[in-house]
Design a protein around this motif. Structure first.
Motif, PDB file in Angstrom:
ATOM      1  N   ALA A  96       0.834  -1.210   0.000  1.00 58.75           N
ATOM      2  CA  ALA A  96       0.000   0.000   0.000  1.00 58.75           C
ATOM      3  C   ALA A  96       0.866   1.256   0.000  1.00 58.75           C
ATOM      4  N   ASP A 100       0.860   3.881  -3.031  1.00 62.94           N
ATOM      5  CA  ASP A 100       0.455   5.255  -2.708  1.00 62.94           C
ATOM      6  C   ASP A 100       1.548   6.250  -3.078  1.00 62.94           C
ATOM      7  N   GLN A 133       0.881  -2.115  -9.963  1.00 59.30           N
ATOM      8  CA  GLN A 133       0.066  -3.092  -9.255  1.00 59.30           C
ATOM      9  C   GLN A 133       0.540  -4.514  -9.526  1.00 59.30           C
ATOM     10  N   TYR A 147      -4.605  -5.698   0.566  1.00 58.54           N
ATOM     11  CA  TYR A 147      -4.242  -4.558  -0.284  1.00 58.54           C
ATOM     12  C   TYR A 147      -4.708  -4.793  -1.721  1.00 58.54           C
ATOM     13  N   SER A 151      -7.053  -2.286  -3.966  1.00 64.46           N
ATOM     14  CA  SER A 151      -6.472  -1.571  -5.107  1.00 64.46           C
ATOM     15  C   SER A 151      -7.035  -2.072  -6.437  1.00 64.46           C
ATOM     16  N   TYR A 154     -10.180  -0.147  -7.056  1.00 58.15           N
ATOM     17  CA  TYR A 154      -9.885   1.219  -7.521  1.00 58.15           C
ATOM     18  C   TYR A 154      -9.468   1.218  -8.991  1.00 58.15           C
ATOM     19  N   LEU A 198      -6.196   4.395   1.421  1.00 57.53           N
ATOM     20  CA  LEU A 198      -5.018   3.544   1.631  1.00 57.53           C
ATOM     21  C   LEU A 198      -4.313   3.920   2.931  1.00 57.53           C
TER      22      LEU A 198
END
Length: 212
Positions: A96, A100, A133, A147, A151, A154, A198
């Motif tokens: 994360a 981020d 990712q 996580y 993600s 998103y 996050l």
């Protein structure tokens, strides 16, 4: 009706299931990871891995004469996933934080003035989030599932609709730059919200403690 007393193997098996259930992992997922991180480090043989998975498949584990293998697997899971009370692993936090960092340093969150910047470069920058990712999930594997779930949502609901729409349109000389910038602004708002999520979900911002 008299309750049947559970054997040690059954108790160990229950403990294993209690750990992996919140992680949305199957028994086979755990065994593959266990094999890769132990035996597989020294013996790279597909047949031996297949034999191992068959010999110790979940339906057979509880019937083993000795509890040694179950104890070994349980200790491995506890160490590998370092499960906290909220189900978040250190690997979740690492992944994360890295994602981020990428997110907050790119146009996905950083505003661009209306008459500045290259739209094609902006779109390319946003595309790199998918590569980030994939790299993180390959690196941390099963240890960052919490996580990954967050993600993935998103990327698939915020980023992918935007990139799918514009990856061809933006190559046209007559694309509508105003519409692109407007939708980019919307994506940036949602991306900043995701960045905040996050940070709060994975405790990326240290507690400053009580003010003086």
């Amino acid at each position: 009706m008299k309750e049947t007393k559970k054997s040690l193997n059954e108790k160990l098996y229950d403990d294993i299931k209690a750990i992996i259930l919140p992680l949305d992992l199957s028994g086979n997922d755990i065994l593959r990871s266990y094999y890769a991180d132990t035996i597989g480090k020294y013996i790279n043989n597909d047949k031996k891995e297949k034999d191992f998975l068959e010999r110790y498949k979940p339906s057979k584990l509880v019937k083993l004469q000795s509890p040694d293998k179950l104890i070994s697997i349980l200790l491995y899971i506890q160490h590998k996933f370092a499960i906290s009370l909220d189900g978040i692993t250190p690997q979740d936090q690492e992944a994360a934080f890295e994602f981020d960092t990428e997110l907050c340093s790119r146009v996905a969150t950083q505003p661009i003035e209306d008459h500045h910047g290259c739209d094609q470069a902006a779109l390319s920058s946003i595309y790199t989030l998918f590569d980030t990712q994939r790299q993180l999930c390959r690196h941390y594997k099963l240890s960052c599932l919490k996580y990954k779930i967050l993600s993935d949502h998103y990327l698939n609901t915020v980023v992918r609709p935007f990139t799918s729409k514009w990856h061809l349109l933006i190559k046209s000389e007559n694309y509508d730059r105003q519409v692109f910038r407007s939708e980019l602004n919307e994506l940036q708002v949602q991306s900043r919200e995701f960045s905040s999520k996050l940070k709060s979900t994975f405790s990326l911002v240290p507690d400053s403690g009580p003010s003086a």
